[in-house]
Write a protein that holds these residues in place. Structure first.
Motif, mmCIF file in Angstrom:
data_model
loop_
_atom_site.group_PDB
_atom_site.id
_atom_site.type_symbol
_atom_site.label_atom_id
_atom_site.label_comp_id
_atom_site.label_asym_id
_atom_site.label_seq_id
_atom_site.Cartn_x
_atom_site.Cartn_y
_atom_site.Cartn_z
ATOM 1 N N TYR A 207 6.935 10.248 3.954
ATOM 2 C CA TYR A 207 6.678 8.848 4.807
ATOM 3 C C TYR A 207 7.904 8.523 5.621
ATOM 4 O O TYR A 207 7.729 7.977 6.659
ATOM 5 N N GLY B 25 -5.008 7.651 -0.172
ATOM 6 C CA GLY B 25 -5.017 6.392 -0.053
ATOM 7 C C GLY B 25 -6.066 5.450 0.292
ATOM 8 O O GLY B 25 -6.564 4.529 -0.131
ATOM 9 N N LYS B 26 -6.592 6.008 1.554
ATOM 10 C CA LYS B 26 -7.648 5.459 2.018
ATOM 11 C C LYS B 26 -8.983 5.603 1.135
ATOM 12 O O LYS B 26 -9.809 4.710 0.954
ATOM 13 N N LEU C 266 1.704 7.396 -6.502
ATOM 14 C CA LEU C 266 0.533 8.342 -6.666
ATOM 15 C C LEU C 266 1.418 9.796 -7.474
ATOM 16 O O LEU C 266 0.891 10.625 -8.067
ATOM 17 N N LYS D 76 0.919 -1.082 0.013
ATOM 18 C CA LYS D 76 -0.002 -0.028 -0.104
ATOM 19 C C LYS D 76 0.872 1.420 0.054
ATOM 20 O O LYS D 76 0.733 2.331 -0.791
ATOM 21 N N THR E 107 -0.877 14.600 -5.176
ATOM 22 C CA THR E 107 -0.707 13.940 -6.404
ATOM 23 C C THR E 107 0.117 14.991 -7.476
ATOM 24 O O THR E 107 0.555 14.284 -8.569
ATOM 25 N N ARG F 85 2.256 1.773 -3.247
ATOM 26 C CA ARG F 85 1.247 2.375 -4.306
ATOM 27 C C ARG F 85 0.903 3.801 -4.047
ATOM 28 O O ARG F 85 0.928 4.598 -5.042
ATOM 29 N N ASN F 86 0.792 4.120 -2.686
ATOM 30 C CA ASN F 86 0.538 5.737 -2.332
ATOM 31 C C ASN F 86 1.883 6.639 -2.938
ATOM 32 O O ASN F 86 1.471 7.573 -3.415
ATOM 33 N N LEU G 116 -1.770 12.383 1.822
ATOM 34 C CA LEU G 116 -1.449 11.171 1.094
ATOM 35 C C LEU G 116 -2.279 9.993 1.643
ATOM 36 O O LEU G 116 -2.912 8.960 0.953
ATOM 37 N N GLU G 117 -2.077 9.941 3.005
ATOM 38 C CA GLU G 117 -2.816 8.564 3.703
ATOM 39 C C GLU G 117 -4.408 8.749 3.368
ATOM 40 O O GLU G 117 -4.920 7.714 3.102
#
Ligand code: SF4
Ligand code: SF4
Lengths: 259, 435
Positions: free
Chosen positions: B302, B340-341, B33, B26, B291, B29-30, B336-337
């Motif tokens: 992160y 993602g969610k 973006l 995950k 993005t 993937r994030n 970003l989280e």
């Protein structure tokens, strides 16, 4: 004062040793013009064949770029590069760290490739080569602290050249608590010079001036016209202008030689 | 023979590692973006940076106290984890201290683990005191709301407990104590348990062993939700971070294209813009949401350890302005989280939530307070540039929304009209010569 433009060199069919990039502050700002003149006096005393662009010079675009206006920056850059390349300029010296950074780092990918030096680096070279001589010692033993301009220091890791020049003058270099890579900004960079600051509890230049005052200096030395303005204002704010001067390294050298 | 412990162990291991892998996926993937950015150049310089800064912690030790303690915890933690390998083999195959067969070396190894465990324990306690008793200013800025503060403490508690369990496990291991080698610290703890019958002692040893390994698995899975993720991401982040002089801001290529077209004397000014032919949206300048940032910027969000070294050296923050470079990184990660969610909840498609990084997380007031001094970039122990995000957002404000402060608009108009930030005639540029 002998100052020739690139156009004049061209008319004589000659090429100068260096191009002196004066910059907008150095051309128009009353305080910065004194730095410009001091540097020119040093160049003349060392018999350097130098040119300026004069009215053909235009803002590098640094402030526009850092304000977020990439369009305006690139327009300025492309215009300047066209002129610099037409004159086949190889080596540029400037007394403004912002111009220095922009010309050196941000012009190449737009087609402007030059050897770019900050005036402290160039003056140090001239002394090393014996072309510029320090013969007097009017600043010997004076307590002088050096404020690292962000765009000279952290941005381009030039920390030694200005300090080496101060050593040549035999001054008592007293470092601030935050110096070299931990030096605090004067508050002018990133286009702050041209706007009111955001709400806070202090102005950045005042905080930096407090750093400097802690060293109990006779002179606060800088190498940037914007830092010079900010520190001068800070010293005035602290009502210390009678005791403490804010001077560019070029001014120190020129004053020392009574140029 | 009773295989139940082996089976339970294998299940715990599979769940622990499986969940971790899922979250790492995950994470990747994030990060993806973000926009693409070319980082294929300067490989050897990048490798050097990674080895010096992430592995060698060269920037941590610039603040000697925190740096020294951090090196201990870091080295201790990595080395002690060699022990985990033994635990895993023992757990799966029902052996006991499988490596002890290697003889004297085993004693030396475990002995040094024990010493390191004590050093880590002490360092972690000092860290806790710095945060909670001495209350170092940078751990108490306004963006350090309850979660970031708790997160930092949870990590410290985790490490305290894990180190203690390791020592207790050794102290209560009768056969290990009987070997008399490598129990350099635990032999002093063992007497505490001397009155306890051997059966109970064995139970304590087993419990400590199980809690130790389960604790490690839980900790592994805690990473994703925590600033502790930096123990992994510091490596890619220091590798992919900029290798250019700090003062160099990238020149937007999309702008270059248009500028060249505008400056080209041969271009037909009335020609239809090229975009009309391709069906692409015209490229957006700058960033208003995560993005629009590039993936290295997202990776660094992160990676941020929330240490606050950047903020504690930021001239704007030091003079009471709202800007805090650490908050820029934390906001970017939180947004970003959120994105993602949103994607997870909508079967892999992002559904507009009416929010963005600009405005909902980071305000204009913060962005305009930056002096671009690079102090934050210089300070960051894991090579993050909060400045690059600030600049991309300013670009959006100015080029997409024409929302610069009025004085800056004046300055830019001056540059446009007369080639200087002030309203002077360009023909007067050389006047200083005769003054
Ligand atoms: S570059 Fe901007 S955010 Fe970073 S320390 Fe300087 S003023 Fe603060
Ligand atoms: S950006 Fe770097 S210096 Fe700032 S809090 Fe994050 S890790 Fe620390």
């Amino acid at each position: 004062m002998t100052v020739k433009t690139m156009a004049e060199f061209m008319a004589e069919g000659k090429q100068p040793e260096i191009l002196f990039w004066v910059g907008s502050a150095g051309s128009y700002d009353d305080r910065a013009k004194k730095i410009t003149r001091a540097f020119v006096k040093l160049l003349n005393s060392a018999n350097i064949e130098f040119a300026v662009l004069g009215a053909e010079e235009s803002c590098t675009g640094d402030a526009a770029k850092r304000a977020g206006n990439e369009f305006l920056f690139q327009m300025q850059a492309v215009t300047n590069i066209e002129i610099l390349n037409a004159y086949e300029i190889k080596k540029i010296v400037t007394a403004c760290p912002h111009s220095f950074n922009t010309l050196k780092n941000e012009y190449p990918s737009l087609g402007g490739n030059y050897e770019v030096l900050h005036h402290t680096q160039y003056l140090q070279q001239l002394i090393k080569e014996g072309r510029l001589k320090v013969t007097n010692n009017s600043f010997k033993g004076k307590r002088i602290t050096f404020h690292d301009p962000c765009y000279l220091g952290r941005a381009n890791e030039v920390y030694e050249a200005p300090r080496e020049l101060l050593k040549e003058l035999g001054v008592n270099l007293v470092e601030m608590k935050r110096h070299r890579r931990t030096a605090l900004c004067c508050g002018a960079g990133g286009a702050q010079m041209f706007k009111e600051s955001e709400k806070g509890d202090k102005d950045v230049n005042v905080l930096r001036t407090e750093d400097a005052l802690q060293t109990n200096p006779d002179v606060i030395a800088t190498g940037c016209p914007y830092c010079n303005t900010m520190m001068t204002d800070g010293v005035k704010f602290k009502e210390k202008e009678a005791d403490i001067k804010v001077l560019d390294i070029a001014e120190l050298l020129a004053n020392n030689q009574e140029l | 023979m009773n295989y139940l412990p082996n089976i339970l162990f294998a299940i715990a291991l599979v769940i622990g590692i499986g969940y971790f892998v899922k979250n790492v996926r995950k994470l990747i993937r994030n990060i993806k973006l973000g926009k693409d950015v070319d980082v294929s150049n300067n490989k050897s310089q990048r490798l050097k940076n990674m080895i010096n800064i992430a592995l060698g912690q060269s920037k941590m030790v610039r603040r000697p106290v925190a740096g020294f303690l951090h090196v201990i915890v870091y080295v201790g933690f990595i080395i002690i984890n060699i022990e985990v390998l033994e635990i895993i083999i023992d757990g799966l195959f029902g052996t006991h201290r499988i490596f002890s067969g290697i003889g004297n070396l085993y004693g030396v190894l475990i002995g040094s683990f024990e010493i390191l465990a004590v050093l880590v324990l002490i360092s972690v306690i000092v860290f806790w005191i710095r945060r909670n008793v001495i209350k170092l200013k940078r751990f108490w800025n306004s963006e350090m709301t309850s979660w970031p503060k708790n997160d930092a403490n949870y990590i410290l508690y985790f490490e305290m407990v894990l180190m203690s369990l390791f020592l207790i496990m050794n102290a209560t291991d009768v056969s290990f104590q009987a070997m008399g080698s490598g129990n350099i610290i635990s032999q002093h703890i063992a007497p505490l348990f001397s009155k306890i019958p051997e059966h109970t002692l064995h139970l304590i040893e087993r419990s400590a062993w199980w809690l130790h390994i389960l604790g490690i698995l839980v900790f592994l899975n805690y990473l994703y939700f925590s600033k502790h993720l930096h123990i992994l991401l510091a490596f890619p982040n220091t590798y992919y971070a900029s290798v250019k002089p700090k003062g160099q801001l990238d020149n937007l290529e999309s702008v270059t294209k248009e500028v060249m077209l505008m400056m080209d004397p041969n271009a037909d000014p009335f020609a239809a813009p090229e975009e009309a032919e391709t069906n692409e949206d015209p490229e957006k300048f700058g960033a208003s949401d995560v993005t629009d940032l590039n993936w290295v910027q997202l990776l660094s969000a992160y990676t941020c350890t929330e240490c606050g070294r950047c903020t504690s050296s930021c001239p704007a923050n030091l003079t009471g302005k709202k800007l805090s470079p650490r908050k820029i990184m934390m906001d970017t990660r939180d947004r970003l989280e959120e994105v993602g969610k949103n994607i997870d909840a909508n079967k892999g498609e992002f559904k507009d939530d009416g929010k963005q990084l600009l405005g909902d997380y980071i305000t204009k007031e913060e962005l305009w307070a930056c002096t671009t001094c690079n102090a934050c970039v210089e300070e960051c122990p894991v090579s993050i540039s909060p400045l690059s995000i600030i600049m991309d957002m300013r670009r959006y404000l100015v080029m997409e929304e024409s929302a610069a402060p009025m004085e800056l608009n004046n300055m830019m108009t001056n540059i446009e009209n007369n080639g200087a930030p002030w309203p002077y005639n360009q023909m007067d540029r050389l006047n200083w010569k005769d003054e």
